[in-house]
Design a protein around this motif. Sequence first.
Motif, PDB file in Angstrom:
ATOM      1  N   GLY A 180       0.585  -0.548  -0.371  1.00  0.00           N
ATOM      2  CA  GLY A 180       0.188  -0.085  -0.353  1.00  0.00           C
ATOM      3  C   GLY A 180       0.386   1.499   0.443  1.00  0.00           C
ATOM      4  O   GLY A 180       2.421   1.089   0.090  1.00  0.00           O
ATOM      5  N   PRO A 181       0.215   2.450  -0.066  1.00  0.00           N
ATOM      6  CA  PRO A 181       1.118   3.520  -0.284  1.00  0.00           C
ATOM      7  C   PRO A 181       1.406   4.124   1.136  1.00  0.00           C
ATOM      8  O   PRO A 181       0.776   3.393   1.958  1.00  0.00           O
ATOM      9  N   ALA A 193      -3.103  -5.195  -1.513  1.00  0.00           N
ATOM     10  CA  ALA A 193      -2.663  -3.781  -1.830  1.00  0.00           C
ATOM     11  C   ALA A 193      -3.486  -2.986  -0.909  1.00  0.00           C
ATOM     12  O   ALA A 193      -4.700  -3.265  -2.144  1.00  0.00           O
ATOM     13  N   LEU A 194      -3.458  -2.428  -0.425  1.00  0.00           N
ATOM     14  CA  LEU A 194      -4.443  -1.762   0.493  1.00  0.00           C
ATOM     15  C   LEU A 194      -4.137  -0.037  -0.097  1.00  0.00           C
ATOM     16  O   LEU A 194      -3.300   0.495  -0.220  1.00  0.00           O
ATOM     17  N   LEU A 195      -5.898  -0.172  -1.183  1.00  0.00           N
ATOM     18  CA  LEU A 195      -5.608   1.263  -1.337  1.00  0.00           C
ATOM     19  C   LEU A 195      -6.861   1.914  -0.821  1.00  0.00           C
ATOM     20  O   LEU A 195      -7.363   1.618   0.014  1.00  0.00           O
ATOM     21  N   LEU A 252      -0.550   4.426  -6.029  1.00  0.00           N
ATOM     22  CA  LEU A 252      -1.096   4.727  -6.142  1.00  0.00           C
ATOM     23  C   LEU A 252      -1.695   3.914  -7.037  1.00  0.00           C
ATOM     24  O   LEU A 252      -2.993   3.152  -7.390  1.00  0.00           O
ATOM     25  N   GLU A 253      -0.678   4.944  -7.835  1.00  0.00           N
ATOM     26  CA  GLU A 253      -1.479   4.601  -9.189  1.00  0.00           C
ATOM     27  C   GLU A 253      -0.803   3.182 -10.159  1.00  0.00           C
ATOM     28  O   GLU A 253      -1.464   2.317 -10.781  1.00  0.00           O
ATOM     29  N   ALA A 301      -2.136  -7.198  -7.466  1.00  0.00           N
ATOM     30  CA  ALA A 301      -3.847  -7.944  -6.230  1.00  0.00           C
ATOM     31  C   ALA A 301      -3.567  -8.551  -5.828  1.00  0.00           C
ATOM     32  O   ALA A 301      -2.157  -9.377  -5.815  1.00  0.00           O
ATOM     33  N   GLU A 302      -4.122  -9.019  -5.071  1.00  0.00           N
ATOM     34  CA  GLU A 302      -5.915  -8.255  -4.299  1.00  0.00           C
ATOM     35  C   GLU A 302      -5.929  -7.454  -3.926  1.00  0.00           C
ATOM     36  O   GLU A 302      -5.035  -7.149  -2.992  1.00  0.00           O
ATOM     37  N   HIS A 303      -6.339  -6.023  -4.543  1.00  0.00           N
ATOM     38  CA  HIS A 303      -7.114  -5.024  -4.141  1.00  0.00           C
ATOM     39  C   HIS A 303      -7.802  -4.795  -3.220  1.00  0.00           C
ATOM     40  O   HIS A 303      -8.948  -5.723  -3.386  1.00  0.00           O
ATOM     41  N   ILE A 304      -7.520  -3.944  -2.214  1.00  0.00           N
ATOM     42  CA  ILE A 304      -8.770  -4.015  -0.556  1.00  0.00           C
ATOM     43  C   ILE A 304      -8.737  -2.074  -0.649  1.00  0.00           C
ATOM     44  O   ILE A 304      -7.839  -1.746  -0.757  1.00  0.00           O
TER      45      ILE A 304
END
Length: 211
Positions: A7-8, A106-108, A153-154, A162-165
């Motif tokens: 994540g960022p 990936a925590l978005l 973020l991009e 992925a996996e995106h959350i």
Amino acid sequence: MLLWINGPFGGGKTQTACELRRRLAGSVLCDPEEAGFGLHRMMPPRLRADFQDYPSWRQGVFEVLDHVLGNHDGVVIAPMTVVEPRYFAETVGRLREAGHDVRHFALLASRETVLNRLRDRGLGLAPVLRRIGQGDLLLRGEQFAVDRLDYCLEQLSKPEFAEHIWTDTTAVTAVADRIADSTGLTLAPDTDGRLRGRLRRMTVTIRHARR
């Protein structure tokens, strides 16, 4: 199993990792950032760059996690921002190639959400500072994270990460539950009240402040 929480910077990785560690019996937290801090401490300040650019960091992270995964019976949790595809391949990818069960998340969140979280690293001072017209004062010490935010973020939105959350409106406890559901793990119930949970997150922030 390795849970790699990406994540960022300021996106909630460490809070989520610590929540998983708290509620997942037998799990351990292995923070790749510590290896980078160690490399920096070996250098004079003027020579320090982004430690992820050092091949020794990527190799060291692989070797340590490979060793822990091969010798620890419980789940291993690694919170770390990695957005360069080559660096991702040399860490997460190599661990998978070595035969380890690696689950990547990936925590978005929106840009403004992440900025607010960076401000909140001031342990609740953000609302007070906003009232006196100094709302961004706390971001001055987070310039590295702010400068990298849009790029992170991009990159992390791409399929290979992925996996995106998405976590804009999701509490840390719920993010941990989502990860557990996705991996088939069973977490202990969250028994924290609102105040206790807030104090716990403040403690995590203090203990893991960037060096």
